[in-house]
Design a protein around this motif. Structure first.
Motif, PDB file in Angstrom:
ATOM      1  N   ALA A  27       0.851  -1.190   0.000  1.00 27.48           N
ATOM      2  CA  ALA A  27       0.000   0.000   0.000  1.00 27.48           C
ATOM      3  C   ALA A  27       0.886   1.239   0.000  1.00 27.48           C
ATOM      4  CB  ALA A  27      -0.911   0.007   1.217  1.00 27.48           C
ATOM      5  N   GLY A  28       0.487   2.237  -0.751  1.00 26.75           N
ATOM      6  CA  GLY A  28       1.279   3.453  -0.857  1.00 26.75           C
ATOM      7  C   GLY A  28       1.015   4.419   0.279  1.00 26.75           C
ATOM      8  N   ASP A  29       1.712   5.546   0.232  1.00 22.62           N
ATOM      9  CA  ASP A  29       1.575   6.556   1.274  1.00 22.62           C
ATOM     10  C   ASP A  29       0.187   7.182   1.284  1.00 22.62           C
ATOM     11  OD1 ASP A  29       4.128   6.130   2.117  1.00 22.62           O
ATOM     12  OD2 ASP A  29       4.994   7.767   0.951  1.00 22.62           O
ATOM     13  N   LEU A  30      -0.456   7.279   0.124  1.00 21.32           N
ATOM     14  CA  LEU A  30      -1.792   7.854   0.071  1.00 21.32           C
ATOM     15  C   LEU A  30      -2.776   7.011   0.866  1.00 21.32           C
ATOM     16  CD1 LEU A  30      -3.605  10.069  -1.065  1.00 21.32           C
ATOM     17  CD2 LEU A  30      -3.992   8.638  -3.056  1.00 21.32           C
ATOM     18  N   PHE A  31      -2.632   5.703   0.801  1.00 18.83           N
ATOM     19  CA  PHE A  31      -3.495   4.817   1.589  1.00 18.83           C
ATOM     20  C   PHE A  31      -3.350   5.081   3.078  1.00 18.83           C
ATOM     21  CE2 PHE A  31      -3.736   0.876   4.063  1.00 18.83           C
ATOM     22  CZ  PHE A  31      -5.082   0.597   3.911  1.00 18.83           C
ATOM     23  N   TRP A  32      -2.104   5.210   3.546  1.00 18.14           N
ATOM     24  CA  TRP A  32      -1.885   5.429   4.975  1.00 18.14           C
ATOM     25  C   TRP A  32      -2.399   6.806   5.389  1.00 18.14           C
ATOM     26  CZ3 TRP A  32      -1.397   1.215   7.382  1.00 18.14           C
ATOM     27  CH2 TRP A  32      -0.695   0.160   6.834  1.00 18.14           C
ATOM     28  N   PHE A  33      -2.258   7.807   4.505  1.00 15.20           N
ATOM     29  CA  PHE A  33      -2.784   9.135   4.814  1.00 15.20           C
ATOM     30  C   PHE A  33      -4.306   9.102   4.917  1.00 15.20           C
ATOM     31  CE2 PHE A  33      -4.386  13.315   3.491  1.00 15.20           C
ATOM     32  CZ  PHE A  33      -3.787  14.093   4.459  1.00 15.20           C
ATOM     33  N   ALA A  34      -4.966   8.412   4.001  1.00 18.47           N
ATOM     34  CA  ALA A  34      -6.425   8.304   4.048  1.00 18.47           C
ATOM     35  C   ALA A  34      -6.867   7.535   5.283  1.00 18.47           C
ATOM     36  CB  ALA A  34      -6.941   7.627   2.781  1.00 18.47           C
ATOM     37  N   LEU A  35      -6.136   6.509   5.655  1.00 24.48           N
ATOM     38  CA  LEU A  35      -6.473   5.749   6.853  1.00 24.48           C
ATOM     39  C   LEU A  35      -6.323   6.606   8.104  1.00 24.48           C
ATOM     40  CD1 LEU A  35      -7.287   2.901   7.776  1.00 24.48           C
ATOM     41  CD2 LEU A  35      -4.858   2.423   8.075  1.00 24.48           C
ATOM     42  N   ALA A  36      -5.280   7.417   8.158  1.00 23.58           N
ATOM     43  CA  ALA A  36      -5.082   8.313   9.293  1.00 23.58           C
ATOM     44  C   ALA A  36      -6.175   9.376   9.345  1.00 23.58           C
ATOM     45  CB  ALA A  36      -3.709   8.970   9.218  1.00 23.58           C
ATOM     46  N   ALA A  37      -6.586   9.901   8.184  1.00 24.11           N
ATOM     47  CA  ALA A  37      -7.654  10.902   8.148  1.00 24.11           C
ATOM     48  C   ALA A  37      -8.968  10.303   8.628  1.00 24.11           C
ATOM     49  CB  ALA A  37      -7.807  11.449   6.732  1.00 24.11           C
ATOM     50  N   PHE A  38      -9.254   9.069   8.212  1.00 21.81           N
ATOM     51  CA  PHE A  38     -10.472   8.405   8.670  1.00 21.81           C
ATOM     52  C   PHE A  38     -10.433   8.173  10.178  1.00 21.81           C
ATOM     53  CE2 PHE A  38     -12.646   4.427   9.735  1.00 21.81           C
ATOM     54  CZ  PHE A  38     -13.946   4.800   9.439  1.00 21.81           C
ATOM     55  N   ALA A  39      -9.284   7.792  10.698  1.00 19.44           N
ATOM     56  CA  ALA A  39      -9.162   7.570  12.139  1.00 19.44           C
ATOM     57  C   ALA A  39      -9.358   8.866  12.915  1.00 19.44           C
ATOM     58  CB  ALA A  39      -7.801   6.962  12.456  1.00 19.44           C
ATOM     59  N   MET A  40      -8.819   9.964  12.408  1.00 24.96           N
ATOM     60  CA  MET A  40      -9.003  11.258  13.084  1.00 24.96           C
ATOM     61  C   MET A  40     -10.463  11.703  13.043  1.00 24.96           C
ATOM     62  SD  MET A  40      -6.113  12.143  14.334  1.00 24.96           S
ATOM     63  CE  MET A  40      -6.197  13.890  14.593  1.00 24.96           C
ATOM     64  N   LEU A  41     -11.127  11.473  11.915  1.00 27.98           N
ATOM     65  CA  LEU A  41     -12.542  11.808  11.809  1.00 27.98           C
ATOM     66  C   LEU A  41     -13.368  10.982  12.784  1.00 27.98           C
ATOM     67  CD1 LEU A  41     -14.828  13.313  10.292  1.00 27.98           C
ATOM     68  CD2 LEU A  41     -14.907  11.359   8.746  1.00 27.98           C
ATOM     69  N   ALA A  42     -13.082   9.680  12.858  1.00 27.95           N
ATOM     70  CA  ALA A  42     -13.811   8.811  13.773  1.00 27.95           C
ATOM     71  C   ALA A  42     -13.572   9.215  15.221  1.00 27.95           C
ATOM     72  CB  ALA A  42     -13.395   7.363  13.553  1.00 27.95           C
ATOM     73  N   LEU A  43     -12.351   9.588  15.552  1.00 26.57           N
ATOM     74  CA  LEU A  43     -12.044  10.030  16.914  1.00 26.57           C
ATOM     75  C   LEU A  43     -12.789  11.322  17.239  1.00 26.57           C
ATOM     76  CD1 LEU A  43     -10.355   9.715  19.508  1.00 26.57           C
ATOM     77  CD2 LEU A  43      -8.614  11.099  18.376  1.00 26.57           C
ATOM     78  N   GLY A  44     -12.799  12.253  16.315  1.00 25.36           N
ATOM     79  CA  GLY A  44     -13.518  13.513  16.550  1.00 25.36           C
ATOM     80  C   GLY A  44     -15.012  13.308  16.736  1.00 25.36           C
TER      81      GLY A  44
END
Length: 63
Positions: A27-44
């Motif tokens: 998986a590329g860096d874009l995948f990890w960035f999208a996963l991190a963004a989803f995790a931050m949204l879920a946390l918020g």
């Protein structure tokens, strides 16, 4: 995937190679960035559900 043994001596070198080396999944860096963004949204959204909402002042309505 499982035929790539971990080398403890290369730990310092792996740290400088980028996030794609954290998990050898391809998986590329874009995948990890999208996963991190989803995790931050879920946390918020979870924090927003836990924190109580301030009570609104009684405003007279026309109904």
């Amino acid at each position: 995937m499982y035929n790539n043994p971990a080398n403890p001596l290369a730990g310092a070198a792996v740290g400088g190679m980028g996030s794609g080396t954290l998990a050898m999944t391809g998986a590329g860096d874009l995948f990890w960035f999208a996963l991190a963004a989803f995790a931050m949204l879920a946390l918020g959204l979870a924090i927003k559900r836990i924190v109580p909402v301030r009570a609104q002042k009684d405003v007279p309505t026309a109904f």
